[in-house]
Scaffold this motif. Sequence first.
Motif, PDB file in Angstrom:
ATOM      1  N   LEU A 174      27.417 102.941  13.481  1.00 21.20           N
ATOM      2  CA  LEU A 174      27.955 103.299  14.791  1.00 21.20           C
ATOM      3  C   LEU A 174      26.889 103.176  15.878  1.00 21.20           C
ATOM      4  O   LEU A 174      27.157 102.680  16.973  1.00 21.20           O
ATOM      5  N   VAL A 175      25.678 103.636  15.565  1.00 21.54           N
ATOM      6  CA  VAL A 175      24.587 103.517  16.536  1.00 21.54           C
ATOM      7  C   VAL A 175      24.250 102.049  16.787  1.00 21.54           C
ATOM      8  O   VAL A 175      24.010 101.634  17.928  1.00 21.54           O
ATOM      9  N   GLY A 176      24.241 101.242  15.728  1.00 25.92           N
ATOM     10  CA  GLY A 176      23.980  99.814  15.895  1.00 25.92           C
ATOM     11  C   GLY A 176      25.028  99.128  16.751  1.00 25.92           C
ATOM     12  O   GLY A 176      24.700  98.321  17.634  1.00 25.92           O
ATOM     13  N   GLN A 177      26.299  99.452  16.513  1.00 17.91           N
ATOM     14  CA  GLN A 177      27.365  98.884  17.321  1.00 17.91           C
ATOM     15  C   GLN A 177      27.248  99.339  18.778  1.00 17.91           C
ATOM     16  O   GLN A 177      27.405  98.533  19.707  1.00 17.91           O
ATOM     17  N   ALA A 178      26.957 100.624  18.975  1.00 17.24           N
ATOM     18  CA  ALA A 178      26.800 101.136  20.342  1.00 17.24           C
ATOM     19  C   ALA A 178      25.627 100.456  21.039  1.00 17.24           C
ATOM     20  O   ALA A 178      25.707 100.128  22.233  1.00 17.24           O
ATOM     21  N   VAL A 213      18.324 109.788  12.381  1.00 18.16           N
ATOM     22  CA  VAL A 213      17.589 110.953  11.888  1.00 18.16           C
ATOM     23  C   VAL A 213      16.730 111.563  12.994  1.00 18.16           C
ATOM     24  O   VAL A 213      16.732 112.790  13.204  1.00 18.16           O
ATOM     25  N   MET A 214      15.991 110.737  13.729  1.00 21.23           N
ATOM     26  CA  MET A 214      15.124 111.261  14.779  1.00 21.23           C
ATOM     27  C   MET A 214      15.941 111.882  15.910  1.00 21.23           C
ATOM     28  O   MET A 214      15.549 112.905  16.490  1.00 21.23           O
ATOM     29  N   SER A 215      17.076 111.288  16.243  1.00 18.19           N
ATOM     30  CA  SER A 215      17.918 111.844  17.302  1.00 18.19           C
ATOM     31  C   SER A 215      18.505 113.186  16.883  1.00 18.19           C
ATOM     32  O   SER A 215      18.531 114.148  17.672  1.00 18.19           O
ATOM     33  N   VAL A 261      23.940 111.198  22.215  1.00 19.93           N
ATOM     34  CA  VAL A 261      23.355 111.049  23.546  1.00 19.93           C
ATOM     35  C   VAL A 261      21.870 110.705  23.453  1.00 19.93           C
ATOM     36  O   VAL A 261      21.369 109.826  24.178  1.00 19.93           O
ATOM     37  N   VAL A 262      21.150 111.366  22.546  1.00 18.15           N
ATOM     38  CA  VAL A 262      19.734 111.048  22.357  1.00 18.15           C
ATOM     39  C   VAL A 262      19.570 109.617  21.851  1.00 18.15           C
ATOM     40  O   VAL A 262      18.653 108.895  22.272  1.00 18.15           O
ATOM     41  N   SER A 263      20.461 109.161  20.968  1.00 16.66           N
ATOM     42  CA  SER A 263      20.415 107.777  20.495  1.00 16.66           C
ATOM     43  C   SER A 263      20.594 106.796  21.645  1.00 16.66           C
ATOM     44  O   SER A 263      19.939 105.746  21.689  1.00 16.66           O
ATOM     45  N   LEU A 264      21.481 107.126  22.584  1.00 17.35           N
ATOM     46  CA  LEU A 264      21.674 106.261  23.750  1.00 17.35           C
ATOM     47  C   LEU A 264      20.417 106.211  24.610  1.00 17.35           C
ATOM     48  O   LEU A 264      20.115 105.172  25.216  1.00 17.35           O
ATOM     49  N   VAL A 265      19.675 107.312  24.675  1.00 14.85           N
ATOM     50  CA  VAL A 265      18.411 107.307  25.405  1.00 14.85           C
ATOM     51  C   VAL A 265      17.419 106.347  24.745  1.00 14.85           C
ATOM     52  O   VAL A 265      16.709 105.591  25.429  1.00 14.85           O
TER      53      VAL A 265
END
Length: 318
Positions: A23-27, A239-241, A271-275
């Motif tokens: 999901l993070v990769g797609q985003a 994990v870090m987010s 939200v942190v992942s988007l940052v």
Amino acid sequence: MTLLEVVLRAVAALAAFLVLPLLVGQAEHKVMAHMQGRLGPMYAGGFHGWAQLVADGVKFVQKEDIVPAAADRWVFRLAPAVALVPYLVALATLPVHPGVAAVEVPGSVLLVLAATSVGALGTLMAGWSSANKYSLIGGLRAAAQLVSYELPVVLAVASVALAGGSLSLAGLVEAWSPWWLLWQLPGAVVFLVAAVAELQRPPFDMPVADAELVMGAWTEYTGLRFAFFLLAEYAGIVVMSLLFTTLWLGGWHGPFSDALGWLWFLLKGFVVSLVVVWVRVAWPRLREDQLQRMAWLWLVPLALGQLLLTGVGVVVGW
């Protein structure tokens, strides 16, 4: 805890580990496309090209798995697993909801820090074992980066652990209060910057710099093994987010947290992942000397200052 509960928690952790990085990769692909005005493929799966990542995965599965003749075969084949599996261990310890974590250990803060440190060694193993000069340079850069940025991460987390009086992630979430982020803001900035560097994400992607090192430590990898490195990168972001969310943003705290705590936890982490994605788009790659200067002249002193402030605050009773 019954055997059924253990199995269910293990399955849930594995499912989250497989789904959240995708999901993070797609985003990231879609957010970067819109921010840079280059939309890319928009047809796979229909709406907004949502299945493009699935198509890329099928492509990787079909590619041939090649091991260079001069490579250290066992280390070469093991490196993607070393890069990926520690993040599964770290994810399993994160408290998603009050009293809910796949693995509950007393010193979960130490376990997460140890696991994320091991994950970065996969890049070093890949570079050393590939018998390729670009890969070797990438591996050495990864080693220097790990040594430089692991210390700020540990110091920032130590400040939060000192403030909360616990080495348990769940205990730190329980001790969290809204003003904590302001008090621990320097440590939060240090952690976020150092975490991006430890994940070798732009602007700290010197070990895999495609413009100068082809793909650095990953140059000789093909097929699924290369895909595992990409998955490890996105798993590291997750994990870090989520760790940042746990330590500085209150984890599951939010309106109706008794029922929706897991939702607040995931939303904050997203939200942190988007940052992290925004940082990749907004900043150019640093030079190696700039990387080291930032770590030792800025982040380490700032983290030490935050630790000193926290120590004074704990003694005084703020």
